[in-house]
Structures are given as structure tokens and as C-alpha cells.
Design a protein around this motif. Structure first.
Motif: not given
Length: 97
Positions: A42, A45-46, A48, A81, A85
Motif C-alpha cells: 500500500l 502503490q498508493s 493512502t 514510502r 518511490k
């Protein structure tokens, strides 16, 4: 664990032993690994929010989630994250235990 053992017709301890012999790791280790793999995916990919990821993966607070995530991956979720990325890594490849 107790309810799973009851469903399987086993005591909690017997269920845990059987689970570990079939799956290859204790139930709580399996659950933690599943939660962390889901969280890593998560985060990768997002966009969130961490609080939503924490709730989705079964943690009662963002703090508890962040602490568990850092213990598992060696990096807090926000830093993870940013790093995946930037590096373009697949989820779960960064410092996986």
C-alpha cells in the motif's frame, strides 16, 4: 487464536503447533509478515494515509503501526514510502526480514 483453534476442533496450543508445522512459522509471525507485506504494498502503490493503512492492516493506532513497521523493516513507514518511490523497488524488497 482461541476461536481458530475452536473452529478446527483443537486447543489454542495444539492449533498453533499444527499451524506452524503446516505453514512453517507460528500464526502470529505469519500474521505480522502478512500485515507488513500488505502495508509495504500500500505504501508503494498508493498515497493512502498512514492512519488508513494502519487500520486496514489491523493496528489500533497509527503509532502502533509505525512502531511495528519500523521494527520489521528498519525504517518508519513514511521514510520507506519515500525510499521505494525514489528507488523504484518492488514492495517488500527494502530491508525485508
Amino acid at each position: 487464536m482461541e476461536s481458530l483453534g475452536t473452529r478446527a476442533g483443537l486447543s489454542r496450543a495444539a492449533f498453533a503447533r499444527r499451524f506452524a508445522s503446516v505453514v512453517g512459522e507460528p500464526p502470529l509471525t505469519y500474521l505480522t509478515n502478512w500485515r507488513m507485506a500488505t502495508a509495504a504494498r500500500l505504501l508503494h502503490q498508493s498515497p493512502t494515509p498512514l492512519s488508513t493503512i494502519a487500520q486496514h492492516t489491523g493496528y489500533t493506532s497509527e503509532f502502533a503501526f509505525a512502531k511495528a513497521f519500523k521494527r520489521h523493516f528498519g525504517s518508519p513507514p513514511g521514510a520507506y514510502r519515500k525510499q521505494v518511490k525514489t528507488a523504484g523497488d518492488e514492495p517488500g524488497e527494502y530491508n525485508w526480514r
